[in-house]
Design a protein around this motif. Structure first.
Motif, PDB file in Angstrom:
ATOM      1  N   UNK A  75     -10.180   2.342   2.590  1.00 28.32           N
ATOM      2  CA  UNK A  75      -8.936   1.592   2.761  1.00 28.32           C
ATOM      3  C   UNK A  75      -8.593   0.854   1.475  1.00 28.32           C
ATOM      4  N   UNK A 108       2.815   5.599  -6.518  1.00 30.27           N
ATOM      5  CA  UNK A 108       4.166   5.597  -7.093  1.00 30.27           C
ATOM      6  C   UNK A 108       4.327   4.657  -8.286  1.00 30.27           C
ATOM      7  N   UNK A 109       3.452   3.668  -8.419  1.00 34.83           N
ATOM      8  CA  UNK A 109       3.610   2.719  -9.521  1.00 34.83           C
ATOM      9  C   UNK A 109       2.502   2.844 -10.560  1.00 34.83           C
ATOM     10  N   UNK A 158       0.850  -5.359  -8.972  1.00 38.39           N
ATOM     11  CA  UNK A 158       1.905  -4.343  -9.017  1.00 38.39           C
ATOM     12  C   UNK A 158       1.777  -3.326  -7.882  1.00 38.39           C
ATOM     13  N   UNK A 159       0.639  -3.290  -7.235  1.00 35.95           N
ATOM     14  CA  UNK A 159       0.474  -2.410  -6.079  1.00 35.95           C
ATOM     15  C   UNK A 159       1.528  -2.778  -5.044  1.00 35.95           C
ATOM     16  N   UNK A 160       2.291  -1.778  -4.601  1.00 37.66           N
ATOM     17  CA  UNK A 160       3.412  -2.032  -3.700  1.00 37.66           C
ATOM     18  C   UNK A 160       2.996  -1.988  -2.228  1.00 37.66           C
ATOM     19  N   UNK A 161       1.706  -1.822  -1.976  1.00 35.88           N
ATOM     20  CA  UNK A 161       1.190  -1.765  -0.599  1.00 35.88           C
ATOM     21  C   UNK A 161       1.814  -0.623   0.201  1.00 35.88           C
ATOM     22  N   UNK A 162       2.065   0.502  -0.465  1.00 37.74           N
ATOM     23  CA  UNK A 162       2.729   1.627   0.195  1.00 37.74           C
ATOM     24  C   UNK A 162       1.759   2.447   1.034  1.00 37.74           C
ATOM     25  N   UNK A 163       0.448   2.236   0.822  1.00 40.07           N
ATOM     26  CA  UNK A 163      -0.594   2.879   1.632  1.00 40.07           C
ATOM     27  C   UNK A 163      -0.715   4.385   1.401  1.00 40.07           C
ATOM     28  N   UNK A 164      -0.100   4.891   0.326  1.00 40.75           N
ATOM     29  CA  UNK A 164      -0.247   6.316   0.047  1.00 40.75           C
ATOM     30  C   UNK A 164      -1.706   6.639  -0.283  1.00 40.75           C
ATOM     31  N   UNK A 172      -3.981   6.538   2.759  1.00 37.91           N
ATOM     32  CA  UNK A 172      -3.709   7.627   3.701  1.00 37.91           C
ATOM     33  C   UNK A 172      -4.288   8.947   3.218  1.00 37.91           C
ATOM     34  N   UNK A 173      -4.452   9.077   1.896  1.00 44.90           N
ATOM     35  CA  UNK A 173      -4.882  10.360   1.352  1.00 44.90           C
ATOM     36  C   UNK A 173      -6.344  10.423   0.939  1.00 44.90           C
ATOM     37  N   UNK A 224     -11.609   8.231   3.381  1.00 45.12           N
ATOM     38  CA  UNK A 224     -11.102   7.201   4.295  1.00 45.12           C
ATOM     39  C   UNK A 224     -11.263   5.777   3.786  1.00 45.12           C
ATOM     40  N   UNK A 234      -0.080 -10.249   4.442  1.00 41.22           N
ATOM     41  CA  UNK A 234      -1.347  -9.523   4.315  1.00 41.22           C
ATOM     42  C   UNK A 234      -1.789  -9.427   2.858  1.00 41.22           C
ATOM     43  N   UNK A 235      -0.843  -9.572   1.932  1.00 40.55           N
ATOM     44  CA  UNK A 235      -1.218  -9.506   0.523  1.00 40.55           C
ATOM     45  C   UNK A 235      -1.965 -10.749   0.049  1.00 40.55           C
ATOM     46  N   UNK A 257       7.646   4.287   3.628  1.00 37.75           N
ATOM     47  CA  UNK A 257       6.193   4.182   3.792  1.00 37.75           C
ATOM     48  C   UNK A 257       5.710   3.732   5.162  1.00 37.75           C
ATOM     49  N   UNK A 283      -1.942   6.219   8.615  1.00 40.83           N
ATOM     50  CA  UNK A 283      -1.910   6.801   9.970  1.00 40.83           C
ATOM     51  C   UNK A 283      -2.932   6.177  10.922  1.00 40.83           C
ATOM     52  N   UNK A 284      -4.042   5.681  10.377  1.00 42.53           N
ATOM     53  CA  UNK A 284      -5.038   4.993  11.208  1.00 42.53           C
ATOM     54  C   UNK A 284      -4.387   3.856  11.974  1.00 42.53           C
ATOM     55  N   UNK A 302       2.471   5.101   7.277  1.00 37.47           N
ATOM     56  CA  UNK A 302       1.185   4.882   6.632  1.00 37.47           C
ATOM     57  C   UNK A 302       0.644   3.484   6.849  1.00 37.47           C
ATOM     58  N   UNK A 304       8.808  -3.967  -1.803  1.00 37.37           N
ATOM     59  CA  UNK A 304       8.096  -5.249  -1.881  1.00 37.37           C
ATOM     60  C   UNK A 304       8.096  -5.814  -3.299  1.00 37.37           C
ATOM     61  N   UNK A 305       8.452  -4.984  -4.289  1.00 36.17           N
ATOM     62  CA  UNK A 305       8.477  -5.464  -5.675  1.00 36.17           C
ATOM     63  C   UNK A 305       9.896  -5.696  -6.169  1.00 36.17           C
ATOM     64  N   UNK A 310      -5.473  -5.964  -1.102  1.00 36.07           N
ATOM     65  CA  UNK A 310      -5.195  -7.228  -0.400  1.00 36.07           C
ATOM     66  C   UNK A 310      -6.312  -8.238  -0.643  1.00 36.07           C
TER      67      UNK A 310
END
Ligand code: SF4
Ligand code: SF4
Lengths: 284, 187
Positions: free
Chosen positions: B88, B40-41, B72-78, B81-82, B86, A48-49, A144, A150-151, A148, A188-189, B94
């Protein structure tokens, strides 16, 4: 209970011990896992990245296979779960866009955490426990991707989940209260930027140690490998799989091949089971 | 709510259209900073998460595609989600990574890109990830030959790395996906 099963690449490779413990646990609980035939990689984070279309279609091939069977699809890996749920959501919203004639399955993609924490199953686990892990202090670590966003995951309490705590309590161990339950470990890193992974993991294990935990418990194979391999030397906090602990509490034994897979000595569990055995032996 | 672009003169129509298609409403951002606060990063980024969202709304595509942040984005979705609106944001990251690749822009964090490419090459070849081969290929392409050697050896000693790949039978189905099945419509 019969479930379709998608192990994903990790559980057939570096996390084979997760697959193993899960199968043994399900056998105790009369859950029949039917592994999808000829399943492919879901693409994990990398697809997906770099390639949205491929990421979706890799996961969709798996969903088509599961649709042919019709049971709920159990996915133990958090990353696979999130990707399959994302593809499932995309298909439910607009199947035609993805060249599917129709998609409205009655079955669901389910993550191991919601399976094991369902009240009915939790009660069965509790009943099946032969050696409660009394006194074992555990930091429940969610990471994670089972939560996440949640959608996609449909997680109810994505900021304050409690599925692992409920399982840990059911097997007689003690969940500690701590701060980093849903913080990212940057799995992932980890290969390309180990420095970042070391930094984040150091924070996570320090928080767990501060709360008095003797080990962590997770249901994500990337978290397991990353938090064990990147923790500062001398920390000594093993990371167990939830299925691994539940199986040990039920069977009362901890197989050596399970032990061997750890990068951090999991002696705390073998010692606990040995003491339980000694106490029981002495009482006889 | 999908509003008009904030900065129409500087915006790149195509880029904003792509975001709209994927329902990523960067125009809704009111710069509250919640995404940046929980990342986180964040300390390793050259552009903060909220700056990425705002620059995207401005259509500042080039700057984003050359940033280290997107790699460097770890795709953690924090963040996603916050976000109170909304947005994305992880999906935006991505899109930016994919665009950078398609445009042949050298990744500002080449090792991260090399890792993902090695991973996907493995999936494309075998249908599943063959971890040992993927790691070897990553090492060759990233030039990071000796990093993590002790860890790799420990993994082998613990029986955690398979020596041989386990290809799937219907590899043609996966090959088709990587060859661009569905790409006909440029999504
Ligand atoms: S959390 Fe959402 S609204 Fe707030 S700054 Fe980030 S993108 Fe903008
Ligand atoms: S998805 Fe990326 S940008 Fe968002 S919080 Fe996680 S690492 Fe930061």
């Amino acid at each position: 209970m019969k479930l379709s099963y998608y192990p994903g690449c990790s559980l057939k490779g570096s996390a084979a011990d997760y697959d193993d413990s899960l199968h043994r646990l399900c056998a105790h609980l009369d859950i029949d896992l039917v592994e999808l035939v000829d399943w492919n990689c879901c693409g994990a984070s990398s697809a997906h990245m770099l390639n949205h279309e491929a990421g979706m279609r890799l996961a969709m091939r798996t969903l088509q296979q599961a649709a042919g069977i019709g049971h709920d699809l159990l996915v133990p890996c958090a990353a696979c779960f999130q990707r399959l749920k994302a593809a499932d959501r995309a298909l439910r919203r607009d199947a035609e866009y993805w060249d599917e004639p129709d998609y409205s399955p009655a079955w669901q993609v389910i993550h191991i955490s919601s399976l094991l924490a369902a009240p009915e199953l939790l009660a069965r686990i509790k009943k099946a426990v032969s050696r409660p892990l009394t006194g074992l202090k555990l930091a429940c670590y969610y990471g994670c991707l089972s939560l996440r966003p949640p959608k996609v995951t449909a997680a109810e309490n994505w900021e304050q989940p409690d599925t692992l705590e409920r399982l840990v309590a059911a097997i007689g161990a003690e969940p500690v209260r701590w701060s980093h339950r849903t913080e990212c470990c940057s799995g992932s890193l980890t290969m390309a930027r180990p420095d970042i992974a070391e930094r984040l993991v150091a924070d996570i294990v320090a928080a767990a140690a501060r709360a008095g935990a003797e080990a962590l418990v997770t249901d994500c194979p990337m978290c397991q490998a990353n938090v064990e391999s990147r923790q500062p030397a001398g920390t000594g906090l093993p990371v167990f799989y939830s299925s691994e602990l539940a199986e040990a509490a039920i069977s009362g034994s901890y197989p050596s091949r399970q032990r061997r897979a750890h990068l951090v000595d999991p002696g705390v569990l073998s010692r606990l089971l040995a003491t339980a055995q000694a106490v029981e032996g002495g009482a006889r | 709510m999908v509003d008009k672009p904030i900065c129409p003169t500087a915006s790149r129509g195509k880029f904003l259209q792509k975001l709209q298609q994927r329902e990523i409403d960067v125009q809704a951002c009111f710069q509250c900073g919640r995404c940046s606060a929980g990342c986180p990063v964040a300390e390793y980024f050259d552009l903060s998460v909220m700056a990425v969202v705002r620059l995207a709304a401005y259509g500042e595509e080039e700057r984003l595609l050359h940033s280290r942040t997107i790699w460097l984005c770890a795709a953690c979705e924090t963040c996603a989600s916050r976000c109170p609106n909304g947005i994305e944001i992880a999906g935006l990251m991505d899109i930016l990574r994919e665009l950078a690749c398609r445009k042949g822009i050298t990744a500002a964090e080449p090792r991260v890109a090399a890792f993902h490419q090695a991973f996907l090459a493995s999936v494309g070849r075998w249908g599943r990830v063959y971890e040992m081969g993927m790691i070897a290929s990553y090492k060759l392409h990233s030039g990071d030959l000796t990093g993590d050697l002790p860890l790799g050896l420990r993994m082998v000693a613990r029986g955690r790395l398979r020596m041989l790949p386990e290809p799937i039978a219907e590899r043609s189905a996966v090959a088709e996906i990587f060859a661009g099945k569905g790409r006909e419509y440029e999504r």
